[in-house]
Each structure stands twice: as C-alpha cells, then as structure tokens.
Design an enzyme around this catalytic site. Structure first.
Site, PDB file in Angstrom:
ATOM      1  CE  LYS A   1      33.636   7.685  26.822  1.00 27.55           C
ATOM      2  NZ  LYS A   1      34.289   7.296  25.600  1.00 27.55           N
TER       3      LYS A   1
ATOM      4  CE  LYS B   1      22.546  15.932  27.359  1.00 23.88           C
ATOM      5  NZ  LYS B   1      21.808  15.799  26.089  1.00 23.88           N
TER       6      LYS B   1
ATOM      7  CE  LYS C   1      29.747  10.256  25.440  1.00 22.90           C
ATOM      8  NZ  LYS C   1      30.200   9.817  24.133  1.00 22.90           N
TER       9      LYS C   1
ATOM     10  CB  CYS D   1      49.554 -36.429  15.790  1.00 22.39           C
ATOM     11  SG  CYS D   1      48.450 -36.311  14.370  1.00 22.39           S
TER      12      CYS D   1
ATOM     13  CB  SER E   1      32.825  17.099  23.260  1.00 25.03           C
ATOM     14  OG  SER E   1      33.937  17.707  23.841  1.00 25.03           O
TER      15      SER E   1
ATOM     16  CD  GLU F   1      -2.754   1.553   0.470  1.00 19.13           C
ATOM     17  OE1 GLU F   1      -2.949   0.724  -0.429  1.00 19.13           O
ATOM     18  OE2 GLU F   1      -3.369   2.633   0.557  1.00 19.13           O
ATOM     19  CE1 TYR F   2       5.672   5.247   3.029  1.00 23.28           C
ATOM     20  CE2 TYR F   2       6.992   4.296   1.260  1.00 23.28           C
ATOM     21  CZ  TYR F   2       6.777   5.290   2.195  1.00 23.28           C
ATOM     22  OH  TYR F   2       7.657   6.339   2.289  1.00 23.28           O
ATOM     23  CG  ASP F   3       6.142  -0.309  -2.198  1.00 19.28           C
ATOM     24  OD1 ASP F   3       6.781   0.518  -1.504  1.00 19.28           O
ATOM     25  OD2 ASP F   3       6.410  -1.522  -2.253  1.00 19.28           O
TER      26      ASP F   3
ATOM     27  NE  ARG G   1      31.737  17.980  18.701  1.00 14.57           N
ATOM     28  CZ  ARG G   1      32.843  17.493  19.240  1.00 14.57           C
ATOM     29  NH1 ARG G   1      33.310  16.339  18.833  1.00 14.57           N
ATOM     30  NH2 ARG G   1      33.479  18.151  20.164  1.00 14.57           N
TER      31      ARG G   1
END
Ligand code: IVH
Length: 677
Positions: free
Chosen positions: A321, A297, A123, A418, A84, A37-39, A144
């Site tokens: 970490k 934060k 993270k 062997c 960062s 249907e999406y197609d 970045r």
C-alpha cells in the site's frame, strides 16, 4: 413476420460494428466514428429488433440501457472462492524483501537460482467483480460478497460500456474473469457537478459511488453512473488450456476485448518490484483514477500452484500500500478567519491525522454554503482528503458514526476579530466583516498586500512581523510604516539589529514608486494589478482618479459596474483618503502620468490570459511582452478574453477557454501574433 436472411445479417453486422466502436471508445479511448454516426447505427439496430424481437440477442449493444428494477439481489455461489490478498503494511522496501523471502523459502530456492519473476500490477480502489462468460457471452456478473457467496449484479454490469457483452477473438467455452469496477476521478467530479446542479446530495468518493451503483436494484440508476473496469484475474476456466503466466493471461484478456491496465510490468526479484513500486508512486497523482497501492504476483502459474494458500490468502501475491489519501478524523471545531477584504472563511480544526504523507490539522471549508452542501456538523467524524500537493479538504461526514452530540455551525453575525457586523450580499456566497481597516485582521492583510512584491515591494515585511507590529499597536495604517524607527523595531521579539536596519532600508527604498503600483497597493476590492495599470494610464494622476465619478470610471477599458462601484466606494471613505494623505505627508511619492504604451501596438485593446508553463518565457516576461505591444493581461477567462496563452500543465483556464470558444495560443503563436502587428 419472420426476419429474412438479409435482415438477420444486417442486424448481426450492426451489432459487430457497434461493439467495435464501443471497444474503441470505452476501452482503447480512441473513438473511431463521430457520436452521430454511432447513434444512427444504434437506432437502426433498435428499429430492426423492435420489428423482429427474435433478433434481440442478449449480447446486443441495445441491451445495455438497463431494464426493470429487481426486487432484491440473488445470491451467487462462487465455484472458485474470491479471496483477498495479504497487505504488506511496511511501506518501505522491507515489505518487498519479506515477501520475496517468503516466496523463495517456500519454493526452496537458493542464491544460485536467480531472481523470481513477478508481475507488478496496480491495486485499484473499487470493488471486486466476477464476470462469467459462456461461449464468449456475458451470462452473469457477481460481487465478491463474503468470498464464497456474492450477489448477482448482472443487470447493472450490463450497463457498463467498458465490459464486453461478447468476447472477441477465440475465447474458451467457459471463462470467469475477475477484476475491479471503479470510477474515474473526472467522471466522479462531473457526476457530482450534476448532482449539485440538481440540488441533490453529493457523493463522497469514487469508490463508494461505484460500489453503490453496482449494487443498485434499478439498472437505470446504475446506467447513469459512469463506471469503468479493469480485468486482473481468473476464476473458473473449464478446460481452457491456460497461458503459463499471469502476464500472458492479461494479454489474452486484452485480446478478448477486456480492458486491462497498461501499467503492468514483469519484474525480476526485489529490485524489479522496488523499481515498479517507486515509479507508480511518482505517477499516482496523475493517474485518472484512485489506486491504494500496487500488487505483486508470482508470474508463473505452476509456481503459484506450488505456493498455494495460507489461511485463505495466496502465498504468491501481496498488496503493497501507499500512504492513504483519505482518512477519517474528528472535526473538533470550525474557526472563522478574516481576509484582506473582510471575507470570512470557515476553517476546519481537525484532530491531527496523517493523510497523503503529512499530518493535517486544518482544512478550508471555503464558505457557509459549502458546509451546508457537505452536511458537516461540528463534532462529526469526517473524511479528510489530501492528494498530491493539493491543500487538504474535508470531503464529508461519516453519518453512521454520529452520536447525537454534534452541533450545527452558524456563521457569526459579528466579526470574530473586531466585532463589527458581518454582511452578506444576496448574490454573494461570501460573508464579510464590515470593519474595514478598523479590523486588525483586515489591517494585517492590507499591510501584507501593501508591502507585496507587486505593490510597494517592501522586502522582509512578512507575516510574523506584521502580526507583531499590528498587535503591539505600532502600525495601524500603511503610513505608519514610514514612521518606523530602529527603536520601535528593537522592542519586537526576534528582531536583530541587522534585520531592523534591513527592513528600514527596504521601507525607505519603497518610498518612491509608480502610480500603478501605488493604486494596486491600496488594496481596493476588485482592483488587481492589471486594472491598477489601466487606471494609472487612463487618469494619469491620483487626484483625478480619486475624484472620478462611477460614470467616468466606466470609461476605463475593462472596468465594469462592479469594479467602478468598489473604486468609487473606496475613495468615498474618509479614512481611506486620510491614509493617502498620511502617506503623502510621510514622503511617499510616485511618478504621475501614464506609463508609455504604444496605443496602436499589435495587441492593442486585446485581453490575454496566461496559463501553464511556457517553454522559454516566464509568466512575468510574457506579460511584459504583451503589455509592450499594447495588450492587457487578465487573471481569469471570461467572454471579454481575446486569447488564452497556454503552456505545459495548463489547467482549468484552458478548459474554460475551450468552453467559451476563446482562441488558444502557444508561446510561438503568441510571438507570431505580436510580431505580425
Ligand atoms: S488479485 C487471490 N489484483 O484488492 C488474489 N486484486 O485483497 C485476488 N484489487 O478486493 C486479488 N487491484 O478487488 C488483485 N491488480 C489486482 C487488484 C486487486 C485491486 C482488490 C481486489 C480485492 C483486494 C485484494
């Protein structure tokens, strides 16, 4: 031709519908329409836009496929620098306490002021990205870079289905969203499987693959790499009246249709953060993507502003970490181990490295083909990965660190134990020592197998003991076990009188067994427990089995040409017959004749495979139940499998069953099937 109002409206409606389906599929992970249907909707829009090019707005879902390659990535200056965050290397709770203390001191808070409110986030291990929306439309995406200036990667980011080209709800006139582009582990595995099939180089890890894809010049390449995205922060925001906290900012992002990670928590002070830290640590291995820690934060933006920055790092955030799951170390050498059936397995000897919470010194390399595919050389700096309880693996070499003194690994042509010659059948990936029981390595493994719980069940005959018995030349074949006396054992290291007596008693007890166990204990290649039972049932006596022709063997249920050949081959070897004679002479006996099995049980003739943990039955119990009803339990799923019985945490066998269209039962389903008859 100019588009009529109806056409214009139809195009707008199609765009809205397609974006809604995209959002449900890629962000909510809850598809609302079938793919077909999406197609259909997508093609309708494509046709309209081709006919009336003025309809093709930049936010149209048709614009995600990737246009022509760029000649280079243009620099983008960040209006608000992309900084960062400080990493707290102290992985204990001490790190959290230090962070909270810094925050409280800077804000001048005393004990009476109560805990600071934080937001705990994951993270993500990907690459940072800035998405600029003007009037709700994605106009630019930038990496970045050095924090001041990044690269324009809009052409690639447009191909990421999770990133809305147009925001929903009532977004501000200018909104720069920051977040992380990453690759899910399952997407990464699938991508690598495709690479392997196409004979292309394998990618090292999800993060590098994601970063490489985003910085492609050709968006058609990026479009083929399955990337995902999570929003976690804000860049420029014009005159938007910002929500008062980070947690409300993320809620607002989610309302604009941006993907925001569900694992975020408003936490009160040190205690709340520690709880979050530990909960996520326990969850880490079951997340579908890699994280390298959590981020804390300060939740209130007014407090964030008050705290400000020190040397380009915010004082209001910290990354905590977890132990790394991937590390780089030196591949000192590749040793070759010999298994029970003579299979040679290359094992990486590594310079000890702390990864995934343990010190790793070895990792399997599976076979020669695997070494070639990974392209590792002896002396390479290699990436070693250990995630969860999975055995450590060598991911691949760090090619940039080569010095030129690395050496290629060659599979030996003679057995390292062997010196018998090594054979590799054309259609096999594994090389094998041809020494058979002449090879001490195979002899040790054969003895361990013989003594195993499901074979002769000799308790206490483990690794170390077998090593000593074989190396001292006391035991050469399983028959020698039945000739052991206290004297021989007393000469071995670390063997107390009591344990010697226990071992002899266990050996004595194993002297009488069943035919099926005895056949299994012989360690014939390709003959597992289930086949051993079939053989015992079919032939009823060892002598008949020993003289069976390959044609007669093929009459046994589930025995194919390969298995028939290994059985016939095993009994054709004089030394194997000799060992059996010696065992008989040493007084080993077994019940001949078939175990009683109802030939017409409810599961008669059906092949079952068990996977995962069943709610009330152990695997052995389920197996016994199936066999009591005439069914057979096999270890791997194939076209011959009739049913897969799946419990909790069923893995690849369930996937295989689904792939092959094999019926899947749960425990209740199994009971019903067996009872129905
Ligand atoms: S906030 C000023 N939140 O970690 C604060 N960063 O050094 C800006 N990262 O490369 C970063 N998950 O790409 C923040 N939930 C998260 C994050 C996150 C991953 C990455 C970020 C950056 C590094 C921070």
């Amino acid at each position: 031709m100019i588009a009529s109002v109806q056409v214009f409206e139809r195009a707008a409606q199609l765009r809205r519908e397609l974006e809604a389906h995209n959002y449900a599929y890629y962000v909510l992970d809850a598809p609302t329409v079938p793919d077909a249907e999406y197609d259909r909707l997508f093609r309708e829009l494509e046709v309209l836009e081709r006919e009336f090019p003025e309809l093709a707005t930049p936010d149209s879902p048709t614009q995600r496929v990737g246009g022509a390659p760029m000649s280079g990535l243009a620099p983008v200056r960040h209006a608000v620098p992309m900084l960062s965050i400080r990493t707290e290397t102290d992985t204990t709770n001490g790190g959290v306490v230090a962070f909270d203390t810094r925050v409280r001191n800077a804000l001048g808070l005393g004990p009476a002021d109560g805990p600071v409110e934080y937001l705990g986030e994951l993270k993500f291990d990907g690459l940072a990205i800035s998405l600029r929306y003007e009037h709700g439309m994605l106009v630019r995406a930038a990496t970045r870079g050095d924090g001041e200036t990044g690269e324009d990667v809009t052409h690639n980011v447009r191909t990421i289905r999770q990133i809305p080209l147009r925001l929903s709800g009532r977004p501000p006139a200018l909104l720069e969203v920051r977040g992380e582009i990453y690759m899910r582990r399952d997407d990464f595995e699938r991508l690598n499987a495709r690479q392997e099939q196409a004979g292309e180089k394998l990618f090292i890890n999800p993060r590098n693959t994601a970063a490489g894809a985003v910085r492609q010049l050709d968006p058609r390449i990026a479009a083929k790499r399955p990337l995902s995205f999570y929003a976690y922060g804000l860049g420029e925001s014009g005159d938007w009246s910002l929500p008062p906290t980070q947690s409300e900012l993320l809620d607002a992002f989610a309302a604009f249709g941006l993907p925001v990670c569900e694992h975020r928590v408003v936490a009160a002070g040190v205690e709340g953060l520690c709880e979050f830290h530990d909960r996520i640590a326990a969850l880490r291995d079951s997340l579908p993507y890699d994280i390298d820690g959590v981020v804390y934060k300060v939740n209130r933006f007014d407090l964030q502003r008050e705290l400000g920055f020190v040397t380009r790092e915010p004082r209001w955030a910290v990354a905590h970490k977890y132990p790394a799951q991937e590390e780089i170390t030196e591949l000192l050498g590749i040793e070759v181990q010999v298994g029970r059936t003579g299979a040679l397995t290359p094992v990486a000897r590594l310079k000890p490295v702390f990864v995934g919470g343990v010190t790793v010194t070895n990792a399997t390399l599976h076979n020669e083909g695997e070494i070639l595919r990974k392209g590792v050389l002896i002396g390479d700096q290699v990436i070693v990965r250990r995630a969860g309880d999975v055995i450590p693996e060598v991911v691949g070499p760090v090619v940039e660190r080569r010095t030129g003194s690395e050496r290629i690994f060659v599979m030996p042509t003679r057995c390292p134990v062997c010196a018998s010659h090594v054979e590799k059948a054309e259609d096999e990936v594994v090389a094998r020592c041809t020494g058979g029981l002449f090879c001490p390595a195979q002899r040790k493994q054969a003895l361990l197998h013989f003594a195993g719980r499901r074979a002769m069940d000799i308790e206490g005959l483990g690794d170390k003991l077998v090593d000593q018995l074989v190396e001292a030349g006391i035991v050469k074949t399983p028959a020698d076990l039945y000739k052991l006396g206290v004297l021989a054992l007393a000469n071995l290291q670390r063997m107390a009188e009591k344990s010697a007596a226990n071992l002899l008693a266990a050996i004595e007890k194993s002297r009488h067994t069943t035919l099926a166990r005895f056949i299994f204990a012989l360690g014939i290649r390709n003959v597992g427990e289930a086949t051993a039972k079939d053989l015992a049932r079919h032939f009823g006596s060892l002598d008949v089995l020993m003289d069976a022709t390959p044609e007669q063997l093929l009459e046994v249920r589930d025995v194919g040409p390969v298995v028939a050949q290994s059985i016939a081959g095993f009994f054709a070897e004089a030394h194997n017959r000799e060992v059996i004679e010696q065992l008989r002479a040493a007084g080993v006996t077994w019940e001949e004749g078939a175990p009683a099995v109802p030939a017409t049980g409810s599961a008669s003739g059906k092949v079952f495979v068990l996977t995962g943990t069943l709610p009330t039955m152990s695997r052995d119990e389920a197996k016994a139940l199936i066999e009591a009803h005439g069914g057979k339990v096999s270890g791997s799923v194939s076209k011959k499998t009739d049913y897969v019985v799946a419990g909790a945490e069923a893995g690849s066998k369930l996937a295989k069953a689904e792939e092959l269209g094999v019926a899947v039962l749960d425990e209740d389903g199994l009971r019903r099937l067996l009872e129905q008859g």
